[in-house]
Design a protein around this motif. Structure first.
Motif, PDB file in Angstrom:
ATOM      1  N   ILE A 144     -28.238 -13.912 -10.143  1.00 31.15           N
ATOM      2  CA  ILE A 144     -28.621 -12.501 -10.118  1.00 31.15           C
ATOM      3  C   ILE A 144     -27.579 -11.684  -9.354  1.00 31.15           C
ATOM      4  N   ILE A 145     -27.107 -12.213  -8.244  1.00 36.95           N
ATOM      5  CA  ILE A 145     -26.065 -11.524  -7.468  1.00 36.95           C
ATOM      6  C   ILE A 145     -24.794 -11.392  -8.303  1.00 36.95           C
ATOM      7  N   PHE A 146     -24.382 -12.473  -8.957  1.00 35.76           N
ATOM      8  CA  PHE A 146     -23.173 -12.436  -9.785  1.00 35.76           C
ATOM      9  C   PHE A 146     -23.316 -11.408 -10.905  1.00 35.76           C
ATOM     10  N   ALA A 147     -24.446 -11.421 -11.591  1.00 37.10           N
ATOM     11  CA  ALA A 147     -24.659 -10.470 -12.685  1.00 37.10           C
ATOM     12  C   ALA A 147     -24.672  -9.034 -12.169  1.00 37.10           C
ATOM     13  N   THR A 148     -25.268  -8.822 -11.005  1.00 34.10           N
ATOM     14  CA  THR A 148     -25.305  -7.474 -10.419  1.00 34.10           C
ATOM     15  C   THR A 148     -23.893  -6.999 -10.096  1.00 34.10           C
ATOM     16  N   LYS A 149     -23.075  -7.869  -9.542  1.00 37.91           N
ATOM     17  CA  LYS A 149     -21.678  -7.506  -9.256  1.00 37.91           C
ATOM     18  C   LYS A 149     -20.931  -7.185 -10.546  1.00 37.91           C
ATOM     19  N   MET A 150     -21.192  -7.960 -11.593  1.00 40.20           N
ATOM     20  CA  MET A 150     -20.533  -7.714 -12.884  1.00 40.20           C
ATOM     21  C   MET A 150     -20.959  -6.360 -13.459  1.00 40.20           C
ATOM     22  N   LEU A 151     -22.224  -6.038 -13.343  1.00 36.47           N
ATOM     23  CA  LEU A 151     -22.745  -4.803 -13.922  1.00 36.47           C
ATOM     24  C   LEU A 151     -22.375  -3.563 -13.114  1.00 36.47           C
ATOM     25  N   THR A 152     -22.283  -3.699 -11.795  1.00 39.44           N
ATOM     26  CA  THR A 152     -22.030  -2.532 -10.943  1.00 39.44           C
ATOM     27  C   THR A 152     -20.588  -2.434 -10.457  1.00 39.44           C
ATOM     28  N   GLY A 153     -19.881  -3.554 -10.435  1.00 42.99           N
ATOM     29  CA  GLY A 153     -18.527  -3.552  -9.886  1.00 42.99           C
ATOM     30  C   GLY A 153     -18.496  -3.422  -8.373  1.00 42.99           C
ATOM     31  N   GLU A 154     -19.646  -3.599  -7.731  1.00 40.05           N
ATOM     32  CA  GLU A 154     -19.754  -3.417  -6.279  1.00 40.05           C
ATOM     33  C   GLU A 154     -19.717  -4.739  -5.534  1.00 40.05           C
ATOM     34  N   ASP A 155     -19.180  -4.673  -4.309  1.00 41.04           N
ATOM     35  CA  ASP A 155     -19.380  -5.748  -3.346  1.00 41.04           C
ATOM     36  C   ASP A 155     -20.725  -5.440  -2.710  1.00 41.04           C
ATOM     37  N   LEU A 156     -21.652  -6.343  -2.791  1.00 38.89           N
ATOM     38  CA  LEU A 156     -23.010  -6.073  -2.318  1.00 38.89           C
ATOM     39  C   LEU A 156     -23.129  -6.152  -0.800  1.00 38.89           C
ATOM     40  N   GLY A 157     -22.088  -6.626  -0.132  1.00 37.21           N
ATOM     41  CA  GLY A 157     -22.037  -6.582   1.320  1.00 37.21           C
ATOM     42  C   GLY A 157     -22.894  -7.598   2.047  1.00 37.21           C
ATOM     43  N   PHE A 158     -23.350  -8.636   1.358  1.00 36.30           N
ATOM     44  CA  PHE A 158     -24.221  -9.608   2.017  1.00 36.30           C
ATOM     45  C   PHE A 158     -23.500 -10.394   3.109  1.00 36.30           C
ATOM     46  N   TYR A 159     -22.175 -10.469   3.019  1.00 36.44           N
ATOM     47  CA  TYR A 159     -21.418 -11.250   3.998  1.00 36.44           C
ATOM     48  C   TYR A 159     -20.381 -10.416   4.737  1.00 36.44           C
ATOM     49  N   LYS A 160     -20.592  -9.109   4.780  1.00 36.43           N
ATOM     50  CA  LYS A 160     -19.615  -8.232   5.432  1.00 36.43           C
ATOM     51  C   LYS A 160     -19.456  -8.553   6.917  1.00 36.43           C
ATOM     52  N   HIS A 161     -20.473  -9.107   7.522  1.00 35.91           N
ATOM     53  CA  HIS A 161     -20.391  -9.453   8.944  1.00 35.91           C
ATOM     54  C   HIS A 161     -19.419 -10.607   9.204  1.00 35.91           C
ATOM     55  N   LEU A 162     -18.996 -11.314   8.160  1.00 33.37           N
ATOM     56  CA  LEU A 162     -18.078 -12.429   8.327  1.00 33.37           C
ATOM     57  C   LEU A 162     -16.615 -12.040   8.135  1.00 33.37           C
ATOM     58  N   LYS A 163     -16.371 -10.839   7.674  1.00 32.19           N
ATOM     59  CA  LYS A 163     -14.992 -10.398   7.441  1.00 32.19           C
ATOM     60  C   LYS A 163     -14.308 -10.132   8.771  1.00 32.19           C
ATOM     61  N   ALA A 164     -13.096 -10.618   8.888  1.00 36.54           N
ATOM     62  CA  ALA A 164     -12.330 -10.404  10.107  1.00 36.54           C
ATOM     63  C   ALA A 164     -11.928  -8.936  10.201  1.00 36.54           C
ATOM     64  N   ALA A 165     -11.931  -8.431  11.412  1.00 36.12           N
ATOM     65  CA  ALA A 165     -11.499  -7.049  11.622  1.00 36.12           C
ATOM     66  C   ALA A 165     -10.011  -6.939  11.306  1.00 36.12           C
ATOM     67  N   ALA A 166      -9.638  -5.823  10.715  1.00 34.56           N
ATOM     68  CA  ALA A 166      -8.233  -5.608  10.403  1.00 34.56           C
ATOM     69  C   ALA A 166      -7.462  -5.362  11.687  1.00 34.56           C
ATOM     70  N   HIS A 167      -6.293  -5.976  11.788  1.00 34.21           N
ATOM     71  CA  HIS A 167      -5.458  -5.826  12.979  1.00 34.21           C
ATOM     72  C   HIS A 167      -4.235  -5.001  12.634  1.00 34.21           C
ATOM     73  N   ALA A 168      -3.820  -4.187  13.572  1.00 35.13           N
ATOM     74  CA  ALA A 168      -2.625  -3.378  13.385  1.00 35.13           C
ATOM     75  C   ALA A 168      -1.370  -4.220  13.570  1.00 35.13           C
ATOM     76  N   GLU A 169      -1.524  -5.368  14.193  1.00 35.29           N
ATOM     77  CA  GLU A 169      -0.358  -6.224  14.460  1.00 35.29           C
ATOM     78  C   GLU A 169      -0.033  -7.053  13.243  1.00 35.29           C
ATOM     79  N   LYS A 170       1.240  -7.353  13.083  1.00 35.49           N
ATOM     80  CA  LYS A 170       1.664  -8.223  12.009  1.00 35.49           C
ATOM     81  C   LYS A 170       1.651  -9.658  12.508  1.00 35.49           C
ATOM     82  N   THR A 171       1.287 -10.562  11.646  1.00 31.92           N
ATOM     83  CA  THR A 171       1.298 -11.970  12.000  1.00 31.92           C
ATOM     84  C   THR A 171       2.744 -12.427  12.060  1.00 31.92           C
TER      85      THR A 171
END
Length: 172
Positions: A144-171
């Motif tokens: 259902i999640i996969f089909a919803t993403k296909m139909l809406t083109g949206e990231d549903l944000g269920f795992y947004k808390h796991l994304k690393a914060a963007a850093h201004a520094e270069k690796t």
């Protein structure tokens, strides 16, 4: 005192069903009725069919098979449906099934977990029946999640808390 293993399993099963229900609720809220009942090919299930199927499965396996309520499931009708049900009614049916199932799970004892039941001609323990339902529910929620993403083109944000914060520094 720590809860017994059976209670940990039962509580985790209820919590998982409720979390997955919440994700399905979020998906249905993003979709129009025609999207809920759309399918790419005739041999595919629409999101609406999956919701009906989950409701029937939870009722048959936990509410009836574990809890002892009458089994009134019409499995073929879950897949034959091609619409005609309002989104709120579809969701209400699933919410009711999960609510009834978590109430049943709240009453299961350690001794009951190892007792055998027969569901859909399968002779299994109550614990196996519960495990089956949670895994099955997760599998179709993913669809259902996969089909919803296909139909809406949206990231549903269920795992947004796991994304690393963007850093201004270069690796380096």
């Amino acid at each position: 005192m720590e809860p017994a293993m059976d209670q940990i399993f039962l509580q985790a099963s209820s919590k998982t069903l409720e979390q997955l229900l919440s994700r399905i609720r979020d998906c249905l809220a993003k979709l129009k009725p025609d999207e809920i009942w759309s399918r790419g090919h005739e041999n595919e299930n629409a999101i609406g069919n999956l919701v009906l199927h989950l409701s029937g499965n939870v009722r048959q396996w936990i509410v009836s098979g574990v809890g002892g309520a009458p089994d009134t499931r019409a499995r073929d009708a879950e897949f034959a449906a091609r619409g005609g049900m309002e989104t709120r009614d579809l969701l209400g049916r699933l919410e009711s099934s999960v609510s009834e199932a978590t109430a049943v799970l709240g009453k299961v004892t350690a001794d009951r977990m190892t007792q055998h039941v027969t569901i859909q001609k399968y002779n299994i323990t109550v614990m196996e029946a519960i495990f089956h339902v949670v895994v099955h529910f997760a599998q179709h929620t993913g669809q259902i999640i996969f089909a919803t993403k296909m139909l809406t083109g949206e990231d549903l944000g269920f795992y947004k808390h796991l994304k690393a914060a963007a850093h201004a520094e270069k690796t380096p």
